[in-house]
Design a protein around this motif. Structure first.
Motif, short mmCIF file in Angstrom:
data_model
loop_
_atom_site.label_atom_id
_atom_site.label_comp_id
_atom_site.label_asym_id
_atom_site.label_seq_id
_atom_site.Cartn_x
_atom_site.Cartn_y
_atom_site.Cartn_z
N ALA A 23 0.82 -1.21 0.00
CA ALA A 23 0.00 0.00 0.00
C ALA A 23 0.86 1.26 0.00
N LYS A 24 2.04 1.17 0.62
CA LYS A 24 2.97 2.31 0.65
C LYS A 24 3.90 2.32 -0.55
N LYS A 25 3.67 1.34 -1.48
CA LYS A 25 4.51 1.19 -2.67
C LYS A 25 5.97 0.94 -2.29
N GLN A 26 6.13 0.13 -1.25
CA GLN A 26 7.45 -0.27 -0.79
C GLN A 26 7.58 -1.78 -0.94
N SER A 27 8.81 -2.24 -1.08
CA SER A 27 9.01 -3.69 -1.10
C SER A 27 9.02 -4.17 0.35
N PHE A 28 8.53 -5.38 0.54
CA PHE A 28 8.47 -5.95 1.87
C PHE A 28 9.83 -6.49 2.27
N LYS A 29 10.26 -6.18 3.47
CA LYS A 29 11.47 -6.75 4.03
C LYS A 29 11.14 -7.19 5.46
N TYR A 30 11.42 -8.44 5.74
CA TYR A 30 11.16 -8.97 7.07
C TYR A 30 12.06 -8.25 8.06
N LEU A 31 11.46 -7.76 9.14
CA LEU A 31 12.23 -7.09 10.19
C LEU A 31 12.32 -8.01 11.41
N ARG A 32 13.54 -8.23 11.85
CA ARG A 32 13.80 -9.09 13.00
C ARG A 32 13.15 -8.49 14.25
N PRO A 33 12.44 -9.30 15.02
CA PRO A 33 11.88 -8.78 16.28
C PRO A 33 13.00 -8.45 17.26
N ASP A 34 12.75 -7.45 18.08
CA ASP A 34 13.74 -7.05 19.07
C ASP A 34 13.05 -6.92 20.41
N PRO A 35 13.32 -7.81 21.33
CA PRO A 35 14.28 -8.90 21.26
C PRO A 35 13.71 -10.09 20.47
N THR A 36 14.59 -10.96 20.03
CA THR A 36 14.11 -12.18 19.37
C THR A 36 13.55 -13.11 20.44
N PRO A 37 12.58 -13.93 20.05
CA PRO A 37 12.03 -14.89 21.02
C PRO A 37 13.12 -15.85 21.53
N THR A 38 12.99 -16.24 22.76
CA THR A 38 13.94 -17.21 23.32
C THR A 38 13.62 -18.60 22.76
N VAL A 39 14.57 -19.50 22.91
CA VAL A 39 14.35 -20.88 22.49
C VAL A 39 13.16 -21.46 23.26
N ALA A 40 13.08 -21.16 24.55
CA ALA A 40 11.98 -21.67 25.38
C ALA A 40 10.63 -21.16 24.86
N GLU A 41 10.57 -19.89 24.48
CA GLU A 41 9.31 -19.33 23.94
C GLU A 41 8.94 -20.02 22.63
N GLY A 42 9.93 -20.25 21.77
CA GLY A 42 9.66 -20.92 20.50
C GLY A 42 9.19 -22.34 20.69
N GLU A 43 9.86 -23.06 21.59
CA GLU A 43 9.47 -24.44 21.83
C GLU A 43 8.09 -24.53 22.49
N ALA A 44 7.77 -23.57 23.35
CA ALA A 44 6.45 -23.54 23.98
C ALA A 44 5.37 -23.27 22.94
N ALA A 45 5.64 -22.37 22.01
CA ALA A 45 4.67 -22.08 20.95
C ALA A 45 4.45 -23.32 20.08
N ARG A 46 5.52 -24.01 19.76
CA ARG A 46 5.40 -25.25 18.97
C ARG A 46 4.62 -26.31 19.73
N ALA A 47 4.92 -26.45 21.02
CA ALA A 47 4.23 -27.45 21.84
C ALA A 47 2.73 -27.14 21.93
N ALA A 48 2.39 -25.84 21.81
CA ALA A 48 0.98 -25.43 21.85
C ALA A 48 0.31 -25.62 20.49
N GLY A 49 1.06 -26.11 19.51
CA GLY A 49 0.47 -26.39 18.21
C GLY A 49 0.60 -25.28 17.19
N ARG A 50 1.32 -24.22 17.52
CA ARG A 50 1.51 -23.14 16.54
C ARG A 50 2.59 -23.54 15.54
N PRO A 51 2.36 -23.31 14.26
CA PRO A 51 3.35 -23.70 13.24
C PRO A 51 4.46 -22.66 13.10
N VAL A 52 5.26 -22.49 14.14
CA VAL A 52 6.32 -21.48 14.11
C VAL A 52 7.48 -21.96 13.24
#
Length: 169
Positions: free
Chosen positions: A43-72
């Motif tokens: 909509a802004k006529k810009q190309s999309f570039k993925y921006l890294r979250p700050d802070p990045t999720p911890t390994v524990a957060e990622g594994e918990a999300a996966r265990a909850a069934g989220r397709p991370v």
């Protein structure tokens, strides 16, 4: 023959190494969130570039999300420096750091992406030379960054011109 589906344990070992070193992270955005970001950029006529979250999720957060069934997914954290690929045909080709973005190395279903699997497989198969079409040159910078993060050797690369039929296809 190699079947990636039979090598998941191998890929997961190297994935764990990248997660533990901080060179990779779980990406917790939903497909809907990423689509909304792409649409906003469009909509802004810009190309999309993925921006890294700050802070990045911890390994524990990622594994918990996966265990909850989220397709991370797991993303590789591109280094904040230019990456130069020395190509046997094209010479040195540099991907500026500001053109690089973190990319997915493990999909939500737990399978590796092409980028990750080929880097691991090339190392374990002791590949010394990679010859492919120029359309893969942008991928090579990603592969070199992964090789460096994993402590792997970098094969020699040669990117060949794209070959067209007489009708241009």
């Amino acid at each position: 023959p190699y079947f990636q589906s039979q090598r998941l344990e191998i890929y997961n070992r190297y994935l764990r190494q990248l997660l533990e070193s901080g060179d990779a992270y779980y990406s917790l955005e939903t497909p809907e969130q990423l689509t909304a970001r792409r649409e906003a950029a469009k909509a802004k006529k810009q190309s999309f570039k993925y921006l890294r979250p700050d802070p990045t999720p911890t390994v524990a957060e990622g594994e918990a999300a996966r265990a909850a069934g989220r397709p991370v997914v797991v993303r590789f954290k591109m280094p904040p420096a230019d990456i130069t690929v020395v190509d046997d045909i094209l010479g040195p080709v540099t991907l500026p750091a500001d053109h690089a973005e973190d990319f997915v190395i493990q999909k939500g279903d737990g399978y590796p992406t092409y980028h990750f699997a080929c880097v691991v497989d090339d190392e374990l198969m002791k590949i010394t030379h990679v010859l492919r079409g120029q359309e893969h040159l942008i991928n090579t910078a990603k592969h070199v960054a992964l090789q460096r993060a994993l402590g792997f050797a970098t094969p020699r690369y040669a990117h060949l011109s794209v070959i067209f039929n007489m009708d241009g296809s």
